[in-house]
Design a protein around this motif. Structure first.
Motif, PDB file in Angstrom:
ATOM      1  N   VAL A 170       0.853  -1.188   0.000  1.00  0.00           N
ATOM      2  CA  VAL A 170       0.000   0.000   0.000  1.00  0.00           C
ATOM      3  C   VAL A 170       0.891   1.242   0.000  1.00  0.00           C
ATOM      4  O   VAL A 170       2.096   1.163   0.219  1.00  0.00           O
ATOM      5  CB  VAL A 170      -0.965   0.011   1.215  1.00  0.00           C
ATOM      6  N   TYR A 171       0.264   2.388  -0.252  1.00  0.00           N
ATOM      7  CA  TYR A 171       1.011   3.619  -0.515  1.00  0.00           C
ATOM      8  C   TYR A 171       0.606   4.683   0.492  1.00  0.00           C
ATOM      9  O   TYR A 171      -0.591   4.912   0.717  1.00  0.00           O
ATOM     10  CB  TYR A 171       0.726   4.099  -1.934  1.00  0.00           C
ATOM     11  N   ALA A 172       1.607   5.328   1.076  1.00  0.00           N
ATOM     12  CA  ALA A 172       1.300   6.302   2.121  1.00  0.00           C
ATOM     13  C   ALA A 172       1.860   7.679   1.799  1.00  0.00           C
ATOM     14  O   ALA A 172       2.855   7.822   1.072  1.00  0.00           O
ATOM     15  CB  ALA A 172       1.869   5.823   3.460  1.00  0.00           C
ATOM     16  N   VAL A 173       1.186   8.685   2.358  1.00  0.00           N
ATOM     17  CA  VAL A 173       1.711  10.045   2.399  1.00  0.00           C
ATOM     18  C   VAL A 173       1.627  10.505   3.847  1.00  0.00           C
ATOM     19  O   VAL A 173       0.914   9.904   4.673  1.00  0.00           O
ATOM     20  CB  VAL A 173       0.911  11.019   1.495  1.00  0.00           C
ATOM     21  N   ALA A 184       0.542  -4.531   6.110  1.00  0.00           N
ATOM     22  CA  ALA A 184       1.023  -4.810   4.755  1.00  0.00           C
ATOM     23  C   ALA A 184       2.280  -3.976   4.533  1.00  0.00           C
ATOM     24  O   ALA A 184       2.506  -3.010   5.252  1.00  0.00           O
ATOM     25  CB  ALA A 184      -0.045  -4.418   3.721  1.00  0.00           C
ATOM     26  N   PRO A 185       3.092  -4.350   3.537  1.00  0.00           N
ATOM     27  CA  PRO A 185       4.208  -3.459   3.209  1.00  0.00           C
ATOM     28  C   PRO A 185       3.686  -2.098   2.742  1.00  0.00           C
ATOM     29  O   PRO A 185       2.675  -2.048   2.016  1.00  0.00           O
ATOM     30  CB  PRO A 185       4.937  -4.194   2.076  1.00  0.00           C
ATOM     31  N   VAL A 186       4.312  -1.058   3.183  1.00  0.00           N
ATOM     32  CA  VAL A 186       3.814   0.279   2.848  1.00  0.00           C
ATOM     33  C   VAL A 186       4.962   1.139   2.337  1.00  0.00           C
ATOM     34  O   VAL A 186       6.054   1.138   2.906  1.00  0.00           O
ATOM     35  CB  VAL A 186       3.109   0.929   4.073  1.00  0.00           C
ATOM     36  N   LYS A 187       4.715   1.827   1.240  1.00  0.00           N
ATOM     37  CA  LYS A 187       5.710   2.748   0.685  1.00  0.00           C
ATOM     38  C   LYS A 187       5.280   4.175   0.973  1.00  0.00           C
ATOM     39  O   LYS A 187       4.248   4.629   0.492  1.00  0.00           O
ATOM     40  CB  LYS A 187       5.881   2.541  -0.824  1.00  0.00           C
TER      41      LYS A 187
END
Lengths: 749, 157
Positions: A242-245, A443-446
């Motif tokens: 998943v993608y984070a800011v 989950a892995p998060v970027k």
């Protein structure tokens, strides 16, 4: 003279070290090998064997791995691990070249991989202060030489000839008398059974024996770069990632009061949104709102819709315009602190034939690495795995351990290539944020910072001011020098990182009567090391003012500088990491010669000179510049002459110098960030216009390859460029530049 | 439907305002195209749309419907080059050791490749004009110019 790594670090890396609380290694580079051996799995005590199971196992089965830096396979391939972070400075090519040279390996046989992060095995693993080469030079040479010695020994045993009669080259051991030879691959298994020699007994090559070092070698990752293969932190992808800011207060120190989290959670692609209180440490996690989404774009879109009410009661209210007014007001006063005092400046000024005063200033700068800060983290209950584009993986480990309350052995950290460093990635706030977010996501998060985040949440090159007073005698010789340096402090005690000047700063030790005074203005905005910290700004002020003095005294700039250098000596003495006035004079003379100093020029076109010593590198640069009636500047050519000892990779070293000059032109001409009410005023490249190709000049690079220990080249070519250009502008037009960037004074490029 | 490096893709259900950049990177795993600014200022995201260089960060998916995209991953295979072969510009970038950090270079290459298609023998001014939308933070401009000239002078394209 021996190279003192410790005092070198103390002199150039003060700011770098001050950020690193725990693990400065208290061992010399020579004993490092022994220490790593002792800490290793123990196959051979005197040399490092990685405790890493995979490497250790390979050693005993089908490969020759005399130490953690290299493996030779029976098929002849040679794998070399590059231990340090690659941030564009070319170390992933340079380090293996040093090993391959001493090993006498053919470069075509060499493959390079990034080493795992394990300072117990590899020693210091960081990229900063242009220290990678000087700190690893001996260690890597001995790693290569050990492998060579063992391969020779294996061959000599097989052939029953004395080792001393064997020679090596091109990945082959030869015995001339019996006309026998064997490839390294053929000897690998036999060599693997031999004891590793004591690294201190190994004979290292002399410079005349180098075959690979000093040649032009293309970067080992270039093929992957030009074909768009994943290399950078931002390229990391995991299944179900998943993608984070992360949104922080635009004024540092602000806390989240409330945010429209429910509205954000309802947006398409958003999986979660939550507040992190952070730990209040600006280099780790400050308070903010995290948004986790199914794509980077969904996260960016949600971030744009995010509304946060900030509690700014203890947030920064810094103002750059306020600081400028204050500095102008106090410039002529005596500085609050006296950093150093030599002779009697007041008396010398009184009796001087000429006395000159000038006020110089330069602004705050973000690093603006083109790859924005990012990090991928995968929290697995009681452990975390991370992929970090960083200059300081060891420090990232400490930060993440602190933030998560984990032991360091529960953190698996991978180094990725970084899309530029420039000092930004000495601080691992983005990695700490990613870890803190990952802890709340299954989950892995970027985590990806937007460009705007990146520009507004940096550790900035501090702005600063210099009020100079100097005196010349009747012959135009510099006899008195005073610099009232106005800088910033965040703790009221010492200057911010990158905003300090040491008592040895040029030319303080070279003028009989000299003084450095300092006044510090309060600041909350975080500051950090920026390519050639301190030097990147101080060189502009000091070297421009020296030119003013030369001009006022009717002196040729080159002669005036050479007179200041005087006799060849080390300053401070007995430290090869210090300024050597002989090396300084040599680079100035050669730069003048190569650039055609004194050659006739058309009206409006002139040469200008800048010299600076930093990061153990002596650099002189001459710029050829035109200025037209509309104050439009054209930089035609910059000639660079550097002495950093022997060159490891000629192509890489030249590239660093060319890039540093272009970076310096970009910076002096166009770049600054303002700060008002604690907020950084610029946010993207429209307001922070990095130089384009059309404005970049020809840059000719020459090296004086002295026999001193090689030193780094990522930084020292940067500082002399701005004064060289500013001095050329004066020579071409009579316009004196005392404030950067130039564009703020109606000048354009 | 749209084509990326010769392969057709469908993106039904996707917000048509999504920039092409993030579809390439996050959905297709083509990460050679880079994010640098998000506002078409730095050129790190340059790809070809029907052979023309465009900024993927500012090109919505709605604009590429039915069109053909080439990314850095597909540059070598253009013009029917054999698998494993490089575009002459890619080779020149290696030969001249152009990259420093390397982050902008995919975009630089895509712009340079489009330039040589329309202007096989560019002057310095042609190169400066075409390439000035592509920022290099490391300052590798000198070598980029040299590498482009080398390919143009070598007659390859």
């Amino acid at each position: 003279m021996t190279f003192s790594a410790d005092s070198y670090f103390a002199s150039v890396m003060g700011e770098f070290e001050s950020l690193a609380p725990a693990t400065k290694m208290q061992i010399s580079r020579r004993s490092l090998l022994k220490l790593t051996g002792a800490a290793g799995a123990g196959l051979v005590l005197a040399f490092a064997i990685a405790p890493d199971a995979e490497v250790a196992a390979a050693t005993t089965s089908k490969e020759f791995a005399p130490n953690a830096f290299l493996r030779v396979s029976p098929d002849g391939s040679i794998l070399i691990y590059s231990k340090g972070p690659e941030i564009g400075q070319g170390i992933k090519t340079a380090f293996p070249m040093i090993i391959a040279e001493e090993m006498d390996a053919a470069w075509r046989d060499v493959q390079v991989e990034q080493a795992p992060i394990n300072p117990k095995v590899y020693g210091r693993q960081s990229a900063g202060g242009s220290t990678s080469i000087p700190n690893s030079w001996d260690q890597l040479r001995r790693a290569g030489a050990a492998a060579r010695a063992m391969l020779v020994s294996a061959a000599a045993k097989q052939w029953k000839v004395p080792e001393a009669e064997c020679t090596t080259g091109d990945s082959i051991v030869m015995h001339a008398a019996s006309k026998r030879q064997a490839k390294y691959g053929e000897l690998a298994l036999a060599a693997a059974t031999l004891p590793v020699p004591d690294p201190t007994t190994l004979k290292l090559k002399t410079r005349a024996e180098y075959r690979l070092l000093g040649t032009r070698v293309s970067g080992v990752d270039n093929r992957k770069i030009v074909t768009g293969q994943p290399l950078f932190g931002i390229d990391v992808a995991m299944p179900d990632m998943v993608y984070a800011v992360y949104e922080k207060c635009p004024a540092v120190g602000g806390k989240v009061k409330r945010a429209n989290l429910d509205a954000i959670k309802g947006m398409q692609g958003v999986k979660d949104a939550f507040v992190l209180e952070g730990n209040g440490t600006v280099s780790e996690v400050m308070p903010g709102v995290a948004i986790v989404a199914t794509s980077t774009w969904a996260a960016f879109k949600a971030k744009a819709a995010l509304q946060v009410e900030w509690d700014e009661s203890s947030a920064s209210r810094d103002s750059w315009t306020g600081a400028v007014l204050e500095a102008q007001k106090i410039a002529k006063q005596t500085g609050k602190q006296s950093i150093t005092k030599n002779g009697d400046v007041d008396a010398a000024l009184k009796s001087a034939a000429k006395r000159l005063e000038a006020f110089y200033s330069y602004p705050f700068l973000p690093h603006a690495s083109l790859e924005p800060q990012n990090c991928t983290a995968w929290f697995k209950g009681d452990a975390i795995e991370m992929w970090v584009p960083t200059q300081t993986p060891e420090r990232a480990l400490q930060g993440v351990a602190h933030v998560l309350g984990l032991e360091q052995d529960k953190i698996t950290m991978h180094q990725t290539r970084a899309g530029g460093g420039f000092g930004r990635r000495l601080v691992n706030d983005y990695a700490c944020e990613a870890a803190a977010i990952a802890q709340k996501v299954s989950a892995p998060v970027k985590l990806t910072w937007t460009r705007e985040d990146d520009m507004r949440h940096d550790f900035y090159r501090p702005g600063g001011f210099h009020a100079f007073t100097a005196g010349l005698d009747a012959k135009g010789k510099l006899v008195a020098w005073r610099d009232h340096f106005i800088t910033f402090t965040s703790d009221g005690k010492s200057p911010v990182t990158g905003g300090n000047m040491p008592p040895a700063e040029f030319p303080l030790l070279l003028v009989a009567n000299s003084e450095l005074q300092q006044t510090m203005l309060p600041l909350m905005t975080p500051c950090g090391s920026w390519r050639a910290p301190r030097s990147n700004a101080v060189a502009f002020a000091v070297q421009s003012f020296i030119h003013e003095l030369a001009t006022a005294g009717g002196r040729d700039h080159v002669e005036f500088l050479l007179e200041i250098f005087g006799e060849p000596r080390w300053l401070p003495p007995a430290n090869a990491g210090a300024l050597n006035t002989g090396r300084a004079a040599a680079v100035v003379k050669l730069a003048a010669e190569k650039a055609g100093w004194g050659k006739p020029m058309p009206k409006g076109r002139a040469l200008g000179l800048g010299f600076h010593f930093s990061h153990a590198g002596h650099f002189a640069e001459v710029a050829e510049v035109s200025v037209d009636a509309h104050k439009h500047i054209t930089v035609h050519k910059v000639t660079v002459v550097g002495d950093i000892g022997p060159i490891v990779n000629m192509s890489g070293a030249e590239n660093q110098c060319q890039g540093a000059v272009i970076d310096a032109i970009s910076t002096m001409m166009n770049l600054q960030v303002g700060i008002e009410n604690g907020r950084i005023q610029e946010s993207n490249f429209t307001e922070y216009p990095i130089l384009r190709m059309k404005d970049s000049p020809q840059v000719d690079v020459h090296f004086i390859q002295s026999d001193f220990t090689p030193t780094g080249v990522g930084e020292p070519a940067f500082p002399p460029a701005a004064p060289a250009i500013a001095n050329a502008v004066f020579n071409a037009s009579g316009m004196r530049i005392r404030s950067l960037p130039i564009r703020s004074q109606g000048v354009s490029i | 439907m749209f084509k990326v490096n010769g392969t057709e893709h469908s993106f039904e259900g996707l917000d048509p305002a999504t920039p092409l950049l993030w579809v390439l990177r996050d959905s297709l795993g083509l990460v050679g195209t880079k994010y640098g600014c998000g506002i078409a200022q730095c050129g790190a995201c340059t790809v070809h749309l029907n052979g023309q260089p465009i900024r993927a960060c500012s090109t919505p998916m709605s604009a590429v419907e039915g069109q053909s995209i080439t990314t850095i991953e597909g540059l070598a295979a253009l013009d029917g080059r054999a698998e494993g072969a490089l575009h002459p510009l890619q080779q020149a970038w290696i030969d001249h050791d152009v990259p420093q950090c390397g982050y902008c270079q995919a975009g630089q290459l895509m712009t340079a490749a489009a330039l040589l298609k329309t202007t096989p023998h560019p002057t310095d001014a042609d190169i400066d004009k075409a390439m000035s939308g592509n920022m290099c933070r490391c300052g590798t401009y000198t070598r980029i110019r040299k590498a482009i000239h080398a390919v143009a002078d070598g007659g390859a394209s």
